[in-house]
Design a protein around this motif. Structure first.
Motif, mmCIF file in Angstrom:
data_model
loop_
_atom_site.group_PDB
_atom_site.id
_atom_site.type_symbol
_atom_site.label_atom_id
_atom_site.label_comp_id
_atom_site.label_asym_id
_atom_site.label_seq_id
_atom_site.Cartn_x
_atom_site.Cartn_y
_atom_site.Cartn_z
ATOM 1 N N UNK A 185 -12.980 -11.115 -31.016
ATOM 2 C CA UNK A 185 -14.347 -11.360 -30.545
ATOM 3 C C UNK A 185 -15.054 -12.424 -31.379
ATOM 4 N N UNK A 186 -14.845 -12.392 -32.710
ATOM 5 C CA UNK A 186 -15.600 -13.303 -33.570
ATOM 6 C C UNK A 186 -15.025 -14.716 -33.579
ATOM 7 N N UNK A 187 -13.945 -14.928 -32.867
ATOM 8 C CA UNK A 187 -13.366 -16.272 -32.792
ATOM 9 C C UNK A 187 -14.236 -17.234 -31.977
ATOM 10 N N UNK A 188 -14.997 -16.716 -31.011
ATOM 11 C CA UNK A 188 -15.878 -17.564 -30.205
ATOM 12 C C UNK A 188 -17.230 -17.701 -30.902
ATOM 13 N N UNK A 189 -17.939 -18.798 -30.657
ATOM 14 C CA UNK A 189 -19.275 -18.935 -31.258
ATOM 15 C C UNK A 189 -20.206 -17.775 -30.885
ATOM 16 N N UNK A 190 -20.169 -17.327 -29.652
ATOM 17 C CA UNK A 190 -21.042 -16.219 -29.229
ATOM 18 C C UNK A 190 -20.640 -14.920 -29.923
ATOM 19 N N UNK A 191 -19.356 -14.656 -30.008
ATOM 20 C CA UNK A 191 -18.884 -13.444 -30.674
ATOM 21 C C UNK A 191 -19.207 -13.459 -32.152
ATOM 22 N N UNK A 192 -19.080 -14.633 -32.776
ATOM 23 C CA UNK A 192 -19.405 -14.746 -34.194
ATOM 24 C C UNK A 192 -20.902 -14.559 -34.428
ATOM 25 N N UNK A 193 -21.722 -15.123 -33.557
ATOM 26 C CA UNK A 193 -23.174 -14.940 -33.677
ATOM 27 C C UNK A 193 -23.540 -13.464 -33.542
ATOM 28 N N UNK A 194 -22.870 -12.750 -32.650
ATOM 29 C CA UNK A 194 -23.116 -11.313 -32.506
ATOM 30 C C UNK A 194 -22.720 -10.574 -33.785
ATOM 31 N N UNK A 195 -21.565 -10.917 -34.333
ATOM 32 C CA UNK A 195 -21.100 -10.304 -35.583
ATOM 33 C C UNK A 195 -22.106 -10.536 -36.710
ATOM 34 N N UNK A 196 -22.509 -11.783 -36.911
ATOM 35 C CA UNK A 196 -23.458 -12.122 -37.970
ATOM 36 C C UNK A 196 -24.766 -11.364 -37.768
ATOM 37 N N UNK A 197 -25.258 -11.318 -36.538
ATOM 38 C CA UNK A 197 -26.488 -10.588 -36.253
ATOM 39 C C UNK A 197 -26.366 -9.106 -36.542
ATOM 40 N N UNK A 198 -25.229 -8.528 -36.194
ATOM 41 C CA UNK A 198 -24.992 -7.105 -36.445
ATOM 42 C C UNK A 198 -25.033 -6.809 -37.939
ATOM 43 N N UNK A 199 -24.334 -7.607 -38.729
ATOM 44 C CA UNK A 199 -24.324 -7.362 -40.174
ATOM 45 C C UNK A 199 -25.667 -7.643 -40.826
ATOM 46 N N UNK A 200 -26.376 -8.656 -40.358
ATOM 47 C CA UNK A 200 -27.703 -8.914 -40.906
ATOM 48 C C UNK A 200 -28.650 -7.756 -40.599
ATOM 49 N N UNK A 201 -28.452 -7.092 -39.463
ATOM 50 C CA UNK A 201 -29.288 -5.948 -39.075
ATOM 51 C C UNK A 201 -28.957 -4.675 -39.850
ATOM 52 N N UNK A 202 -27.824 -4.637 -40.551
ATOM 53 C CA UNK A 202 -27.426 -3.426 -41.277
ATOM 54 C C UNK A 202 -28.453 -3.008 -42.333
ATOM 55 N N UNK A 203 -29.268 -3.941 -42.796
ATOM 56 C CA UNK A 203 -30.304 -3.601 -43.778
ATOM 57 C C UNK A 203 -31.484 -2.899 -43.116
ATOM 58 N N UNK A 204 -31.543 -2.970 -41.787
ATOM 59 C CA UNK A 204 -32.670 -2.408 -41.044
ATOM 60 C C UNK A 204 -32.314 -1.155 -40.256
ATOM 61 N N UNK A 205 -31.042 -1.021 -39.897
ATOM 62 C CA UNK A 205 -30.609 0.134 -39.102
ATOM 63 C C UNK A 205 -29.180 0.495 -39.495
ATOM 64 N N UNK A 206 -28.836 1.750 -39.329
ATOM 65 C CA UNK A 206 -27.492 2.220 -39.665
ATOM 66 C C UNK A 206 -26.574 1.899 -38.487
ATOM 67 N N UNK A 207 -25.513 1.159 -38.760
ATOM 68 C CA UNK A 207 -24.608 0.686 -37.714
ATOM 69 C C UNK A 207 -23.751 1.801 -37.118
ATOM 70 N N UNK A 208 -23.243 2.702 -37.951
ATOM 71 C CA UNK A 208 -22.338 3.756 -37.497
ATOM 72 C C UNK A 208 -22.750 5.085 -38.098
#
Length: 177
Positions: A44-67
């Motif tokens: 998924x992270x190989x595409x620009x859109x998938x990578x942007x989603x990955x980066x956004x998810x990890x940046x949000x980890x400081x604000x919400x619990x991912x799992x």
């Protein structure tokens, strides 16, 4: 030497090269953030859109619990001269698993950039951020056979408490930083 930054899509190519190095080490699926991310995001992270989603998810980890079972976590990257060198995770609190073996701070440096002082500098740069998050004593762990990581933790003031489940558990007092 490198610097800690907020995750950024500008590092897509060098990030993917680093993840290929981690995958070649057999890290995919291991119970670490790199292992989980390799298992979850490869393909998924190989595409620009998938990578942007990955980066956004990890940046949000400081604000919400991912799992379920995870805690709030500040994720940062260590970069040098436009290259992704490694990653850092500062967990804002300890759950039972983190207290036992995971710790407050986890870090990884890509294989091709190890033994250059990056891990020591990366951890040193992380400690003031942990202080800003209200952490007074940081638990940092490493595998019992990881001599390099032991040295990194000790150079940053880590005091060995004990060994549990194949992990050495070090505490770093942050009250005087």
């Amino acid at each position: 030497m490198g610097e800690l930054i907020r995750l950024d899509t500008a590092y897509h190519d060098t990030f993917l090269a680093a993840m290929a190095e981690f995958a070649a080490e057999g890290r995919t699926g291991e119970p670490t953030m790199v292992g989980d991310d390799l298992a979850t995001w490869t393909g998924r992270w190989e595409t620009p859109a998938g990578f942007a989603e990955y980066v956004g998810t990890l940046n949000d980890d400081a604000l919400r619990v991912r799992k379920e079972g995870w805690v709030l976590c500040t994720n940062l990257w260590w970069v040098e001269d436009g290259e992704y060198v490694g990653r850092l995770a500062i967990r804002h609190e300890l759950n039972d698993w983190l207290l036992e073996v995971g710790g407050h701070i986890g870090y990884d440096v890509r294989r091709s950039r190890r033994r250059e002082g990056h891990a020591t500098a990366l951890l040193a740069a992380a400690l003031p951020i942990a202080v800003d998050l209200g952490i007074e004593r940081a638990l940092i762990t490493c595998d019992t056979d990881n001599v390099g990581s032991r040295r990194v933790i000790e150079k940053n003031g880590g005091v060995l408490e004990d060994e549990r489940q194949g992990k050495l558990r070090y505490w770093v007092d942050l009250t005087e930083r």
